[in-house]
Design an enzyme around this catalytic site. Sequence first.
Site, PDB file in Angstrom:
ATOM      1  N   ASP A   1       0.371 103.163 -60.687  1.00 34.19           N
ATOM      2  CA  ASP A   1       0.303 101.961 -61.203  1.00 34.19           C
ATOM      3  C   ASP A   1      -0.880 101.279 -60.503  1.00 34.19           C
ATOM      4  OD1 ASP A   1       2.838 101.964 -61.362  1.00 34.19           O
ATOM      5  OD2 ASP A   1       3.664 103.027 -59.200  1.00 34.19           O
TER       6      ASP A   1
ATOM      7  N   ASP B   1      -4.700 107.898 -60.187  1.00 31.13           N
ATOM      8  CA  ASP B   1      -3.331 107.000 -59.806  1.00 31.13           C
ATOM      9  C   ASP B   1      -2.631 106.878 -60.934  1.00 31.13           C
ATOM     10  OD1 ASP B   1      -1.875 105.536 -57.296  1.00 31.13           O
ATOM     11  OD2 ASP B   1      -2.988 104.090 -58.450  1.00 31.13           O
TER      12      ASP B   1
ATOM     13  N   ASP C   1      -6.742 101.877 -56.615  1.00 24.22           N
ATOM     14  CA  ASP C   1      -7.165 100.964 -57.246  1.00 24.22           C
ATOM     15  C   ASP C   1      -7.376 100.248 -55.108  1.00 24.22           C
ATOM     16  OD1 ASP C   1      -4.065 101.561 -57.422  1.00 24.22           O
ATOM     17  OD2 ASP C   1      -3.572  99.309 -57.160  1.00 24.22           O
TER      18      ASP C   1
END
Length: 237
Positions: free
Chosen positions: A16, A14, A176
């Site tokens: 961000d 991922d 995240d």
Amino acid sequence: MSLRDLDGWTVLFDLDGTLVDSAPDLVGTLNRLLVEEGLPPARPEAARTLIGSGARALLAHGFEAAGADVERARSDALFERFLVDYTAHIADGSRAFEGVVETLERLAERGAVLAVATNKRSDLSELLLDRLDLRRHFLAVAGPDRVSARKPSGAHLKEAVAMAGGDPARAIMVGDAAPDAEAARDADMPCVLTTFGYTPVPVDTLGGDVLIDAFEDVEEAIDGILAEFYVRRALKA
């Protein structure tokens, strides 16, 4: 010569909250627009948890927190203003998390294919990666506009692996937040989750296979996942 023990494996990341701490510029754009609209700026610590939900969710949060009309926040015109401002300031304060470059280099030396699977638009993702000199590490950048379904669909991850020339049966997702964990489950891929990202709920409730507190721990987490993979395969033999 480095041991090429990750040959045939693809590691998806991922963007961000996993590779890059992009909150300063995303929240910065949000707050500039709020001030232009005559509204108070949003508190950074509250807004950053919504980053994984996209710009429209950030705008809605800012207007709601200010007691303003949330419908206004959902207008296409305001969304376009957000994108224009964010593009101009995309790497003012955003930085790769500590250990990212060194970890990516070591994984590549060991033979891993690296790719990005993000719900951030592909052109913005590549612009951010270019500005931070990270684009060179990845064979593919798969934003939602380049796949048939965005995270939390597993199709996003499988198609990102295919774009990088890898095999979805030998792929690992590093993220995240809930969309990363859910997409990994849907794709039947192991998932490593960071504890320093932008999830609005406790990361230990998301069902990741391994939780890491620092990006430098990615390599050890992958080693553990691969050891379990080969043990299971040996037991089936």
